[in-house]
Motif scaffolding. Structure first.
Motif, short mmCIF file in Angstrom:
data_model
loop_
_atom_site.label_atom_id
_atom_site.label_comp_id
_atom_site.label_asym_id
_atom_site.label_seq_id
_atom_site.Cartn_x
_atom_site.Cartn_y
_atom_site.Cartn_z
N ARG A 170 20.97 10.56 61.78
CA ARG A 170 19.60 10.74 62.24
C ARG A 170 19.00 9.44 62.75
NH1 ARG A 170 15.33 14.53 59.64
NH2 ARG A 170 13.57 14.05 60.96
N THR A 171 19.23 8.34 62.06
CA THR A 171 18.65 7.06 62.46
C THR A 171 19.20 6.59 63.80
OG1 THR A 171 18.38 6.46 60.13
CG2 THR A 171 18.28 4.68 61.74
N LEU A 172 20.52 6.65 63.95
CA LEU A 172 21.12 6.20 65.21
C LEU A 172 20.68 7.07 66.39
CD1 LEU A 172 24.76 5.43 64.02
CD2 LEU A 172 23.01 3.79 64.67
N CYS A 173 20.72 8.37 66.21
CA CYS A 173 20.34 9.27 67.30
C CYS A 173 18.85 9.14 67.63
CB CYS A 173 20.68 10.72 66.94
SG CYS A 173 22.45 11.04 66.89
N SER A 174 18.02 9.01 66.62
CA SER A 174 16.59 8.86 66.87
C SER A 174 16.29 7.57 67.61
CB SER A 174 15.82 8.90 65.55
OG SER A 174 15.92 10.17 64.96
N SER A 175 17.00 6.51 67.28
CA SER A 175 16.81 5.24 67.99
C SER A 175 17.16 5.39 69.46
CB SER A 175 17.68 4.14 67.37
OG SER A 175 17.32 3.93 66.03
N THR A 176 18.24 6.08 69.74
CA THR A 176 18.63 6.32 71.13
C THR A 176 17.58 7.15 71.85
OG1 THR A 176 20.97 6.22 70.53
CG2 THR A 176 20.44 7.29 72.62
N LEU A 177 17.08 8.17 71.20
CA LEU A 177 16.09 9.05 71.82
C LEU A 177 14.77 8.33 72.08
CD1 LEU A 177 16.84 12.26 69.77
CD2 LEU A 177 17.19 11.98 72.22
N ILE A 178 14.37 7.43 71.19
CA ILE A 178 13.14 6.67 71.42
C ILE A 178 13.34 5.70 72.59
CG2 ILE A 178 11.58 4.93 70.42
CD1 ILE A 178 11.13 7.84 69.46
N MET B 229 9.81 13.35 78.07
CA MET B 229 9.42 12.40 77.03
C MET B 229 9.09 13.14 75.72
SD MET B 229 7.17 9.82 79.40
CE MET B 229 6.78 8.57 78.19
N LEU B 230 8.39 14.24 75.84
CA LEU B 230 8.06 15.04 74.65
C LEU B 230 9.34 15.58 74.00
CD1 LEU B 230 5.87 16.36 72.87
CD2 LEU B 230 5.93 18.30 74.44
N LEU B 231 10.27 16.05 74.82
CA LEU B 231 11.53 16.55 74.30
C LEU B 231 12.29 15.45 73.56
CD1 LEU B 231 13.62 18.83 74.08
CD2 LEU B 231 14.52 18.10 76.29
N SER B 232 12.28 14.24 74.10
CA SER B 232 13.00 13.15 73.43
C SER B 232 12.39 12.84 72.06
CB SER B 232 13.05 11.90 74.31
OG SER B 232 11.79 11.32 74.44
N VAL B 233 11.07 12.90 71.95
CA VAL B 233 10.43 12.65 70.67
C VAL B 233 10.67 13.81 69.70
CG1 VAL B 233 8.20 12.34 69.52
CG2 VAL B 233 8.69 11.09 71.61
N LEU B 234 10.55 15.04 70.18
CA LEU B 234 10.78 16.20 69.31
C LEU B 234 12.23 16.26 68.82
CD1 LEU B 234 8.73 18.99 71.14
CD2 LEU B 234 8.14 17.75 69.05
N GLY C 162 22.00 22.86 66.66
CA GLY C 162 21.64 22.82 68.07
C GLY C 162 20.94 21.54 68.50
N GLY C 163 20.57 20.69 67.56
CA GLY C 163 19.87 19.45 67.90
C GLY C 163 20.70 18.51 68.74
N VAL C 164 21.96 18.34 68.36
CA VAL C 164 22.85 17.46 69.12
C VAL C 164 23.11 18.05 70.50
CG1 VAL C 164 25.16 16.45 69.20
CG2 VAL C 164 23.89 16.46 67.06
N ALA C 165 23.27 19.36 70.58
CA ALA C 165 23.49 20.01 71.88
C ALA C 165 22.29 19.81 72.81
CB ALA C 165 23.78 21.49 71.69
N LEU C 166 21.09 19.94 72.26
CA LEU C 166 19.90 19.69 73.08
C LEU C 166 19.84 18.23 73.53
CD1 LEU C 166 17.10 21.74 71.30
CD2 LEU C 166 18.02 22.10 73.59
N GLY C 167 20.32 17.34 72.67
CA GLY C 167 20.41 15.93 73.05
C GLY C 167 21.33 15.73 74.24
N TRP C 168 22.45 16.47 74.27
CA TRP C 168 23.35 16.38 75.41
C TRP C 168 22.70 16.92 76.68
CZ3 TRP C 168 26.92 13.09 75.83
CH2 TRP C 168 27.69 12.70 74.73
#
Length: 121
Positions: free
Chosen positions: A2-10, A42-47, A56-62
């Motif tokens: 969660r921490t690594l992926c959230s950092s990338t998304l921010i 931008m909203l999607l990246s924060v959500l 499905g969270g990782v898939a949405l990230g892709w």
């Protein structure tokens, strides 16, 4: 993970915003269109920061990574930045899962044999 992926998304949140500023210089695009598309991304990246560990969270990230790369058709630098963030996303997911597995193994070992630290005496 969660921490690594959230950092990338921010990080992507900011890159999308900067890409929006560059896209506003395109005379074929209206300001409303640019900021509607960028705002949604931008909203999607924060959500997604809160949804990474859900199904499905990782898939949405892709999907977001593919959209960033596709943004290169509007802002050519986004081909490069999208590829960089797709690589960061892959690394965040891959190594984040490894860290989660190692934490789970450590927790299981600690639960079975008590404390595994040398100062536990």
């Amino acid at each position: 993970m969660r921490t690594l992926c959230s950092s990338t998304l921010i990080g992507e949140f900011f890159i999308i915003g900067f890409a929006g500023l560059v896209a506003m210089k395109d005379p074929d695009l209206t300001t409303g269109t640019v900021w509607t598309v960028c705002g949604i991304a931008m909203l999607l990246s924060v959500l997604l920061c809160g949804m990474v560990t859900r199904p499905g969270g990782v898939a949405l990230g892709w999907v977001l990574q593919i959209a960033l790369i596709a943004a290169g058709f509007v802002v050519p630098l986004m081909f490069f930045m999208g590829a960089v963030f797709a690589a960061l996303w892959w690394a965040s997911v891959h190594f984040g899962r490894k860290v989660d597995e190692a934490k789970a193994r450590f927790a299981a070992q600690s639960a079975q044999g008590g404390s595994s630290t040398p100062d536990a005496a």
